[in-house]
Design a protein around this motif. Structure first.
Motif, mmCIF file in Angstrom:
data_model
loop_
_atom_site.group_PDB
_atom_site.id
_atom_site.type_symbol
_atom_site.label_atom_id
_atom_site.label_comp_id
_atom_site.label_asym_id
_atom_site.label_seq_id
_atom_site.Cartn_x
_atom_site.Cartn_y
_atom_site.Cartn_z
ATOM 1 N N LEU A 188 -2.631 1.080 -44.286
ATOM 2 C CA LEU A 188 -2.348 0.652 -42.917
ATOM 3 C C LEU A 188 -2.630 1.802 -41.948
ATOM 4 N N ALA A 189 -2.324 3.021 -42.363
ATOM 5 C CA ALA A 189 -2.604 4.190 -41.526
ATOM 6 C C ALA A 189 -4.105 4.411 -41.378
ATOM 7 N N GLU A 190 -4.880 4.089 -42.407
ATOM 8 C CA GLU A 190 -6.330 4.166 -42.274
ATOM 9 C C GLU A 190 -6.829 3.168 -41.240
ATOM 10 N N GLU A 191 -6.240 1.994 -41.258
ATOM 11 C CA GLU A 191 -6.673 0.912 -40.366
ATOM 12 C C GLU A 191 -6.179 1.138 -38.934
ATOM 13 N N HIS A 192 -4.994 1.762 -38.792
ATOM 14 C CA HIS A 192 -4.384 1.958 -37.472
ATOM 15 C C HIS A 192 -3.978 3.427 -37.328
ATOM 16 N N PRO A 193 -4.909 4.274 -36.923
ATOM 17 C CA PRO A 193 -4.593 5.705 -36.816
ATOM 18 C C PRO A 193 -3.573 6.029 -35.727
ATOM 19 N N ASP A 194 -3.415 5.159 -34.726
ATOM 20 C CA ASP A 194 -2.407 5.396 -33.698
ATOM 21 C C ASP A 194 -1.012 5.195 -34.287
ATOM 22 N N ALA A 195 -0.148 6.219 -34.191
ATOM 23 C CA ALA A 195 1.160 6.192 -34.849
ATOM 24 C C ALA A 195 2.052 5.083 -34.316
ATOM 25 N N VAL A 196 2.035 4.847 -33.020
ATOM 26 C CA VAL A 196 2.875 3.806 -32.428
ATOM 27 C C VAL A 196 2.460 2.436 -32.930
ATOM 28 N N GLN A 239 -3.476 -8.763 -45.830
ATOM 29 C CA GLN A 239 -4.300 -8.524 -44.649
ATOM 30 C C GLN A 239 -5.245 -7.358 -44.868
ATOM 31 N N LEU A 240 -4.746 -6.304 -45.463
ATOM 32 C CA LEU A 240 -5.570 -5.123 -45.702
ATOM 33 C C LEU A 240 -6.619 -5.369 -46.780
ATOM 34 N N ARG A 241 -6.238 -6.117 -47.807
ATOM 35 C CA ARG A 241 -7.196 -6.434 -48.866
ATOM 36 C C ARG A 241 -8.361 -7.250 -48.313
ATOM 37 N N SER A 242 -8.071 -8.146 -47.382
ATOM 38 C CA SER A 242 -9.135 -8.965 -46.790
ATOM 39 C C SER A 242 -10.106 -8.124 -45.963
ATOM 40 N N LYS A 243 -9.685 -6.911 -45.602
ATOM 41 C CA LYS A 243 -10.546 -6.013 -44.829
ATOM 42 C C LYS A 243 -11.234 -4.995 -45.723
ATOM 43 N N GLY A 244 -11.082 -5.154 -47.043
ATOM 44 C CA GLY A 244 -11.809 -4.312 -47.971
ATOM 45 C C GLY A 244 -11.022 -3.180 -48.594
ATOM 46 N N HIS A 245 -9.753 -3.052 -48.290
ATOM 47 C CA HIS A 245 -8.958 -1.979 -48.886
ATOM 48 C C HIS A 245 -8.632 -2.321 -50.340
#
Length: 611
Positions: A93-101, A73-79
């Motif tokens: 994943l933390a780059e993509e979703h900065p909200d901890a929850v 999933q992350l690779r498809s978004k350019g990671h």
């Protein structure tokens, strides 16, 4: 001491958890570091693991089982990825979703993680849903925020106080552990399972829950028993297969009970070749030895089986056990668990465990006892007193038999809930706690997190919910983690797979217990995997024959340790209460092996701390 030197000291204290590699990231402002146990991605997974521009770093204790899906999933978004393991997935994943929850909700596995975002000046900590992996933290007197997988590394920071929290003693003597989020140290906290902690620059830690147990389904959403059997089997099989991913040798603990037998059998079916199984036992005088049953199950599935024996001199381990737990810990089955992990690590690096089966499907006598106590609470007082008197008159027994269970059930009849459950789970009785602590003993009923929130659920569902929040993360999983990681062994628990946990907790209680039959739906789901006599035999715990040991082989040890006038424990509890317990046990008037063990570990902890 520089930040780099301090972190190196902390890493050295935790070398046993990850003997294969170590690395650190950051500067004097903030630093994260890790000892690595290499299980997946042996070539490119050594720490530190960062994002592309090295502005964010993650350290991970445990495994994220859905990392391959998340990676795609992350690779498809350019990671872009430079390794093939799960820690780098966490960074992106933390780059993509900065909200901890939101970040933690997307992870499935057993984990404690830390992510340092250098650009935002933000630290995020997270712990898995069941609490399989530990995470402790403290704020030092100089304002420094310190965290680690074990308390010893937190206390290594010179600004973190090691003062005891004497207010935790009633809890410890009741349950044999200090309940999360407290620890025996006033300054140190445990991050609760299913929670994240966020710390911004110049801020205070913010702790948030990201997941909770579901309630049982009702109405049309409630599956039939047949549907539940199929649902449990498919989810358990998926959970086992997800935990077989490893680049190092893997095996399974095997007691011959339903839970570990089902796991071993499913692992054998899913792998090519023979699965390695491991069991630990005792001599058979006390009904604790399960080696014959494990041997039978191993032969049934064609396993490469290994078995070992624990002897009374194993209590000499107590100092090592206390060092690894960092706190007094009253579960004596840590002894065989330590030996089992040590022996297993000689053959494999990863082991599957049956932990969690009893917690999901009501396998403990205390669940039956709690339900029975609830049903009899409305019976005439005279009838309750007569039955209680009859069962209390039964002889004291040291083995795990139906007689011992009947005696305990009789003694709790009429107490109602949650008092009956507390009577089952308390290691030291209320009267002994009163003798030891006086007025500070308090009331155990006050120590039941989440009990009020389950109002309206049936008694068994409430007990399972309570057990999952207390005994599971603070006793069972603590023991499994510390004793396995003492030897660099990773233990994986398929029964605690998120999908299976959520499904099991939605099932009606009648699918789990009917009459005196426990774990109904699980046994039906796995009945084809094991011989009928193993499927239906009475459950035995992974216990230790302390009652006999402390009367015979180790009576002198107890007397010279707890009975000594200079015993450190007597500075915190009444010595007369200790003497009464020793005398009652030695004479056979009461079986207090577990309670004395709880005091012994406290005594050794105090000696080590004050030496």
């Amino acid at each position: 001491m520089s930040a780099a030197a301090l972190v190196e000291r902390q890493l050295e204290l935790l070398h046993h958890r990850g003997p294969d590699a170590r690395g650190a990231f950051g500067d004097d402002r903030a630093r994260v570091a890790q000892n690595r146990l290499a299980v997946i991605d042996l070539e490119s997974g050594d720490p530190p693991i960062t994002n592309e521009d090295a502005t964010m770093c993650a350290v991970l204790n445990g495994e994220v089982y859905d990392f391959a899906t998340l990676r795609e999933q992350l690779r498809s978004k350019g990671h872009r990825f430079s390794s093939s393991g799960d820690t780098e997935v966490l960074v992106h994943l933390a780059e993509e979703h900065p909200d901890a929850v939101e970040l933690a909700r997307r992870l499935d596995g057993m984990f404690a993680f830390a992510i340092w975002d250098e650009r935002r000046g933000r630290l995020v900590l997270g712990r898995d849903r069941a609490g399989k992996k530990p995470l402790f933290y403290a704020t030092g007197t100089d304002g420094a925020f310190v965290f680690a997988s074990e308390i010893k590394a937190v206390l290594a920071h010179p600004a973190v106080s090691g003062d005891l929290d004497e207010g935790a003693l009633p809890d410890y003597l009741t349950f044999g552990y200090v309940p999360t989020p407290r620890t025996i140290f006033r300054a140190v906290r445990s991050l609760p399972p299913a929670h994240v902690l966020t710390l911004e620059a110049a801020g205070v830690p913010r702790v948030e829950r990201y997941w909770d147990l579901p309630r049982p389904s009702t109405g049309r959403a409630r599956p039939s028993f047949t549907e539940a059997v199929t649902g449990v089997r498919s989810r358990l099989q998926d959970a086992v297969e997800r935990r077989l991913v490893s680049d190092v040798p893997l095996g399974a603990f095997l007691s011959g009970g339903v839970d570990s037998s089902a796991i071993a059998a499913l692992a054998a079916r899913a792998t090519d070749g023979r699965v390695s199984t491991f069991t630990m036992g005792f001599d058979d005088r006390d009904g604790f030895d399960e080696r014959p049953f494990a041997r039978q199950m191993a032969a049934h599935i064609g396993a490469d089986h290994h078995e070992y024996e624990v002897r009374a001199d194993a209590v000499e381990l107590i100092e090592r056990l206390v060092w690894h737990h960092d706190q007094p810990f009253g579960d004596s089955s840590a002894i065989p668990t330590f030996h089992l992990a040590e022996a297993t690590r000689g053959e494999v690096t990863v082991a599957l465990s049956g932990d969690g089966g009893d917690e999901l499907f009501a396998g403990y006598d205390r669940f039956l006892g709690g339900v029975l106590a609830t049903r009899t609470a409305s019976a005439p007082a005279g009838a309750r007193r007569a039955l209680a008197a009859l069962t209390s008159a039964l002889p004291a027994v040291t083995s795990q038999t139906r007689l011992s269970s009947a005696k305990r059930m009789g003694e709790t009849l009429g107490l109602g809930m949650p008092d009956a459950y507390l009577a089952w789970t308390s290691i030291t009785s209320a009267s002994d706690r009163q003798r030891l602590l006086g007025a500070s003993a308090g009331t155990a009923r006050d120590r039941l997190p989440g009990w009020a929130e389950t109002e309206g659920m049936d008694p068994l569902a409430r007990l399972l919910d309570l057990n999952f929040r207390t005994y599971l993360p603070d006793d069972l999983l603590v023991k499994a983690d510390r004793m396995s990681m003492a030897h660099g062994l990773e233990v994986r628990s398929p029964f605690l797979d998120t999908a299976l946990v959520e499904y099991a907790f939605r099932l009606p209680s009648s699918h789990k217990v009917r009459g005196r039959t426990a774990k109904r739906v699980l046994k039906a789901a796995v009945e084809d995997l094991m011989p009928p006599e193993l499927l239906h035999r009475r459950k035995r715990g992974f216990g230790v024959p302390l009652d006999r040991w402390f009367r015979d082989d180790l009576a002198g040890y107890v007397e010279s340790t707890l009975g000594a006038p200079g015993a450190r424990v007597r500075e915190l509890v009444a010595g007369s209460g200790v003497d009464t317990m020793i005398a009652d046990h030695r004479s056979g008037r009461r079986n207090l092996g577990q309670a004395l063990w709880t005091l012994l570990t406290l005594e050794v902890f105090l000696r080590e701390r004050m030496s």
